[in-house]
Design a protein around this motif. Structure first.
Motif, PDB file in Angstrom:
ATOM      1  N   MET A 167      -7.636   1.988  -0.353  1.00 42.27           N
ATOM      2  CA  MET A 167      -6.561   2.069   0.639  1.00 42.27           C
ATOM      3  C   MET A 167      -7.114   2.519   1.984  1.00 42.27           C
ATOM      4  O   MET A 167      -6.758   1.954   3.025  1.00 42.27           O
ATOM      5  N   ASP A 168      -7.983   3.519   1.957  1.00 39.17           N
ATOM      6  CA  ASP A 168      -8.596   3.997   3.200  1.00 39.17           C
ATOM      7  C   ASP A 168      -9.376   2.889   3.884  1.00 39.17           C
ATOM      8  O   ASP A 168      -9.309   2.735   5.107  1.00 39.17           O
ATOM      9  N   ALA A 169     -10.123   2.113   3.103  1.00 45.04           N
ATOM     10  CA  ALA A 169     -10.921   1.024   3.664  1.00 45.04           C
ATOM     11  C   ALA A 169     -10.034  -0.053   4.283  1.00 45.04           C
ATOM     12  O   ALA A 169     -10.337  -0.569   5.367  1.00 45.04           O
ATOM     13  N   ILE A 170      -8.941  -0.383   3.615  1.00 45.15           N
ATOM     14  CA  ILE A 170      -8.024  -1.408   4.128  1.00 45.15           C
ATOM     15  C   ILE A 170      -7.368  -0.933   5.419  1.00 45.15           C
ATOM     16  O   ILE A 170      -7.310  -1.659   6.414  1.00 45.15           O
ATOM     17  N   VAL A 171      -6.887   0.288   5.414  1.00 49.87           N
ATOM     18  CA  VAL A 171      -6.246   0.839   6.608  1.00 49.87           C
ATOM     19  C   VAL A 171      -7.251   0.947   7.749  1.00 49.87           C
ATOM     20  O   VAL A 171      -6.936   0.640   8.904  1.00 49.87           O
ATOM     21  N   LEU A 214       0.817  -1.220   0.000  1.00 48.73           N
ATOM     22  CA  LEU A 214       0.000   0.000   0.000  1.00 48.73           C
ATOM     23  C   LEU A 214       0.847   1.264   0.000  1.00 48.73           C
ATOM     24  O   LEU A 214       0.327   2.360  -0.168  1.00 48.73           O
ATOM     25  N   ARG A 215       2.153   1.085   0.213  1.00 47.59           N
ATOM     26  CA  ARG A 215       3.075   2.222   0.272  1.00 47.59           C
ATOM     27  C   ARG A 215       2.577   3.281   1.256  1.00 47.59           C
ATOM     28  O   ARG A 215       2.449   4.464   0.920  1.00 47.59           O
ATOM     29  N   GLU A 263      -3.013  -5.286  -8.058  1.00 42.82           N
ATOM     30  CA  GLU A 263      -1.821  -4.536  -8.454  1.00 42.82           C
ATOM     31  C   GLU A 263      -1.879  -3.088  -7.971  1.00 42.82           C
ATOM     32  O   GLU A 263      -0.886  -2.532  -7.539  1.00 42.82           O
ATOM     33  N   ARG A 264      -3.049  -2.494  -8.089  1.00 44.89           N
ATOM     34  CA  ARG A 264      -3.221  -1.074  -7.735  1.00 44.89           C
ATOM     35  C   ARG A 264      -4.437  -0.916  -6.847  1.00 44.89           C
ATOM     36  O   ARG A 264      -5.385  -1.691  -6.917  1.00 44.89           O
ATOM     37  N   PHE A 265      -4.409   0.165  -6.075  1.00 42.89           N
ATOM     38  CA  PHE A 265      -5.512   0.459  -5.171  1.00 42.89           C
ATOM     39  C   PHE A 265      -5.939   1.906  -5.332  1.00 42.89           C
ATOM     40  O   PHE A 265      -5.091   2.792  -5.439  1.00 42.89           O
ATOM     41  N   SER A 266      -7.230   2.119  -5.317  1.00 38.76           N
ATOM     42  CA  SER A 266      -7.734   3.492  -5.326  1.00 38.76           C
ATOM     43  C   SER A 266      -7.545   4.058  -3.920  1.00 38.76           C
ATOM     44  O   SER A 266      -7.298   3.312  -2.956  1.00 38.76           O
ATOM     45  N   VAL A 267      -7.678   5.353  -3.797  1.00 40.59           N
ATOM     46  CA  VAL A 267      -7.550   5.993  -2.487  1.00 40.59           C
ATOM     47  C   VAL A 267      -8.611   5.454  -1.538  1.00 40.59           C
ATOM     48  O   VAL A 267      -8.323   5.169  -0.372  1.00 40.59           O
TER      49      VAL A 267
END
Length: 74
Positions: free
Chosen positions: A61-65, A22-23, A54-58
């Motif tokens: 990423m917010d949901a995962i975090v 997720l960098r 491969e890629r994540f939308s913002v």
């Protein structure tokens, strides 16, 4: 790493790989020691999902975090 074994080392490795993938800018706030082995299966589920993409939308990423935050020990 085998995610089949519920060990502290595997839990730590999964969280570290999620942070890398997720960098995360503030990755230091997400420490493996904040998660108990009781949450291993939940972390593993997120880990496997993150590995597949491969890629994540913002918003993804917010949901995962956010979900990782919910899994932390209080």
């Amino acid at each position: 790493m085998s995610t089949r074994e519920k060990t502290r080392e595997n839990l730590t490795a999964m969280i570290e790989e999620i942070k890398e993938k997720l960098r995360l800018v503030n990755a230091g706030a997400m420490k493996a020691e904040h998660y108990s082995l009781d949450r291993f299966d939940d972390v593993e589920e997120l880990y496997l999902m993150v590995k597949k993409k491969e890629r994540f939308s913002v918003s993804e990423m917010d949901a995962i975090v956010s979900e990782l935050g919910n899994l932390r020990d209080k």
